[in-house]
Design an enzyme around this catalytic site. Structure first.
Site, PDB file in Angstrom:
ATOM      1  N   GLU A  34       0.058  25.021   0.510  1.00  0.00           N
ATOM      2  CA  GLU A  34      -0.135  23.871   1.401  1.00  0.00           C
ATOM      3  C   GLU A  34      -0.837  24.359   2.664  1.00  0.00           C
ATOM      4  OE1 GLU A  34       0.150  20.433   1.446  1.00  0.00           O
ATOM      5  OE2 GLU A  34      -0.837  20.868   3.351  1.00  0.00           O
ATOM      6  N   GLY A  39       4.202  17.461   2.188  1.00  0.00           N
ATOM      7  CA  GLY A  39       4.348  16.033   1.882  1.00  0.00           C
ATOM      8  C   GLY A  39       3.041  15.270   1.954  1.00  0.00           C
ATOM      9  N   GLY A  40       2.026  15.865   2.601  1.00  0.00           N
ATOM     10  CA  GLY A  40       0.688  15.261   2.570  1.00  0.00           C
ATOM     11  C   GLY A  40       0.580  13.927   3.298  1.00  0.00           C
ATOM     12  N   THR A  41      -0.355  13.108   2.851  1.00  0.00           N
ATOM     13  CA  THR A  41      -0.733  11.870   3.541  1.00  0.00           C
ATOM     14  C   THR A  41       0.411  10.869   3.620  1.00  0.00           C
ATOM     15  OG1 THR A  41      -2.929  12.196   2.595  1.00  0.00           O
ATOM     16  CG2 THR A  41      -2.487  10.049   3.590  1.00  0.00           C
ATOM     17  N   CYS A  42       1.023  10.559   2.482  1.00  0.00           N
ATOM     18  CA  CYS A  42       2.047   9.508   2.446  1.00  0.00           C
ATOM     19  C   CYS A  42       3.132   9.777   3.476  1.00  0.00           C
ATOM     20  CB  CYS A  42       2.645   9.424   1.042  1.00  0.00           C
ATOM     21  SG  CYS A  42       4.013   8.271   0.929  1.00  0.00           S
ATOM     22  N   HIS A 441      17.971 -18.951  -7.752  1.00  0.00           N
ATOM     23  CA  HIS A 441      17.612 -19.834  -6.634  1.00  0.00           C
ATOM     24  C   HIS A 441      18.437 -19.466  -5.409  1.00  0.00           C
ATOM     25  CE1 HIS A 441      16.567 -23.424  -4.395  1.00  0.00           C
ATOM     26  NE2 HIS A 441      17.859 -23.556  -4.117  1.00  0.00           N
TER      27      HIS A 441
END
Ligand SMILES: Cc1cc2nc3c(=O)[nH]c(=O)nc-3n(C[C@H](O)[C@H](O)[C@H](O)COP(=O)(O)OP(=O)(O)OC[C@H]3O[C@@H](n4cnc5c(N)ncnc54)[C@H](O)[C@@H]3O)c2cc1C
Length: 458
Positions: A34, A39-42, A441
């Site tokens: 890395e 964890g990168g972009t997200c 409903h």
């Protein structure tokens, strides 16, 4: 001498870490590299931080609307951007640390911090270390694309990444690009208190969506006071003092807007330019996306590409799904393929848009007869009760096979409601099955069978 592994993974986005875990748990020796944030972009600059900020913006919006619900709120709403940012940072950090901790705790997994680059089809260099494996998995993601717009280098523009550092509410946020990233930031900052102008070159916002959906999205944004300029082709950008100006061509005349901050949100480009793809003989298209087959394998045997860098998805769930396909094929001996995937995504403005399968215009282009059912949110009891009646639902069906081809749910809960339709599409159930289902409903979903009972040929 190279360090030998059973698998090398480049990047810790949404596919790399779970793949590392599966391989390590299967007893394979894994190396994962890395170059920036785990964890990168997200996790760091995409879904998680933006959705926490969307939640803050929603809170501000609902407090402003308190009187609509008979609630007496205090003084005028003021957003403390430093606290919005602190909340966002805490949630992102928890996730980032979780990814890093999981990877470092895996037996059989070596974590390398640094930019990885191919030296050959079987060798990757990270700093001074050379890693070698017969199996290499690329999960390097994408970043904001910056067009070569005259004057841009001379102004302090923002991208989705640098937006994460803002701890003040901009007086006037200019956004170039009217697609997912631009719209989410646009509405959120309008609700934080900024004046917002969105400049988009296409005749409609989120140009891949149907015109009715796009027009409804535009209405939602303009009703909140966002200035939307369509057919606006940017010519150049300039700045003086605290002001930034965007000049654009529209309706055959040159126009301009000025603001305090500029966000460039015109698309994404894959992080493959410095990966040494050519040294490994890995084929990519002219934009840098790695070419893969339906099993995510590149043209070089033993090298796979997963996530945004293969140009086949562009979302967190598509990247994770790439991981599931690769793991299933390599570890579980259960063949899976990209061809089985049904396109699905959400746009997190409020109310959100949930999408599954084909748009109406894509369905028409197939040249087969279709049926379409639609209902505005103003005719959905749950939306009326919640006081959130903006948007519409639309379902598209193949008139002959009765297959559900696609759906758009723009409205309260749309990001969740869409899954009822998506799952029926995965089950390959003809639409009358869903037409006869009894739903609860009051929900937005209870109108799905009703809409399917009102389909018309178009
Ligand atoms: C503002 C914004 C909002 C978004 N919102 C959503 C959303 O709501 N829902 C959704 O599904 N998607 C969303 N996305 C898209 C989503 O974030 C990505 O599709 C997702 O992160 C998948 O990324 P990935 O696994 O391909 O890689 P990424 O998450 O991009 O990670 C790639 C990693 O590889 C590393 N890397 C790159 N090159 C190298 C190298 N040479 N050596 C070592 N490491 C390297 C990078 O540092 C990075 O950590 C959003 C994106 C943006 C920008």
């Amino acid at each position: 001498m190279a360090d030998a592994f059973d698998a090398i993974i480049i990047g810790t986005g949404q596919a790399g870490p779970p793949l590392a875990k599966r391989f390590a748990e299967a007893g394979m020796r894994v190396a994962i590299a890395e170059r920036h944030l785990f964890g990168g972009t997200c996790v760091n600059t995409g879904c998680i931080p933006t959705k926490t900020m969307v939640a803050s913006a929603y809170a501000a919006h609902m407090v402003r609307r308190a009187a609509d619900f008979g609630v007496v709120a205090g003084e005028a709403v003021r957003v403390d951007m430093a606290r919005v940012k602190a909340r966002k940072d805490a949630i992102s950090e928890r996730s980032r640390l979780g990814v890093e901790r999981t990877l470092r705790s895996l037996t059989n997994c070596s974590v390398y911090q640094g930019a990885a680059r191919f030296q050959s089809p079987r060798e990757v260099r990270v700093g001074s270390t050379v890693l070698r494996s017969e199996r290499i998995f690329i999960n390097v993601g994408a970043r904001a694309s910056i067009a070569p717009m005259p004057g841009l280098d001379g102004v302090p523009y923002l991208t989705n990444s640098s937006m994460m550092n803002l701890d003040v509410v901009p007086a006037h946020l200019l956004i170039v690009g009217g697609s997912y990233v631009g719209l989410e930031f646009g509405q959120m900052f309008r609700r934080f208190g900024s004046q917002v102008t969105i400049v988009e070159k296409s005749p409609q916002l989120v140009s891949r969506e149907d015109e009715d959906i796009s027009n409804a999205i535009r209405g939602i944004l303009t009703d909140e006071g966002i200035d939307v300029r369509l057919n606006a082709h940017c010519i150049d950008v300039g700045g003086s003092g605290d002001s930034i100006s965007v000049h654009f061509q529209s309706d055959n005349e040159t126009q301009s807007v000025s603001g305090s901050h500029l966000l460039v949100a015109i698309g994404r480009r894959p992080n493959t330019d410095d990966l040494g793809l050519d040294d490994a003989g890995i084929r990519h298209d002219e934009r840098g996306y790695i070419v893969v087959d339906d099993k995510l394998l590149t043209n070089v045997s033993g090298i796979w590409a997963l996530g945004d860098c293969n140009g086949r998805g562009g979302f967190t769930h598509t990247s994770y799904n790439d991981f599931e396909i690769v793991a299933s094929n390599l570890l579980d001996n259960k063949p899976r393929s990209l061809a089985d995937r049904i396109g699905a995504y959400a746009l997190y403005i409020d109310p959100p848009l949930g999408r599954a399968g084909l748009t109406e215009q894509e369905a028409r282009r197939r040249g087969r007869p279709i049926l379409v059912g639609k209902r505005p949110m103003t005719r959905i009891a749950r939306a009326i009760e919640k006081g959130e009646t903006k948007g519409l639902m639309k379902i598209v069906v193949d008139a002959e096979s009765e297959e559900i081809l696609g759906a758009s749910v723009l409205g309260t809960g749309g990001d969740e409601v869409i899954h009822g339709i998506l799952d029926m599409m995965y089950a390959r159930a003809p639409y009358p099955v869903l037409r006869r289902a009894m739903h609860i409903h009051p929900t937005v979903s209870e109108l799905i069978p009703t809409i399917l009972g009102e389909l018309v040929a178009v």
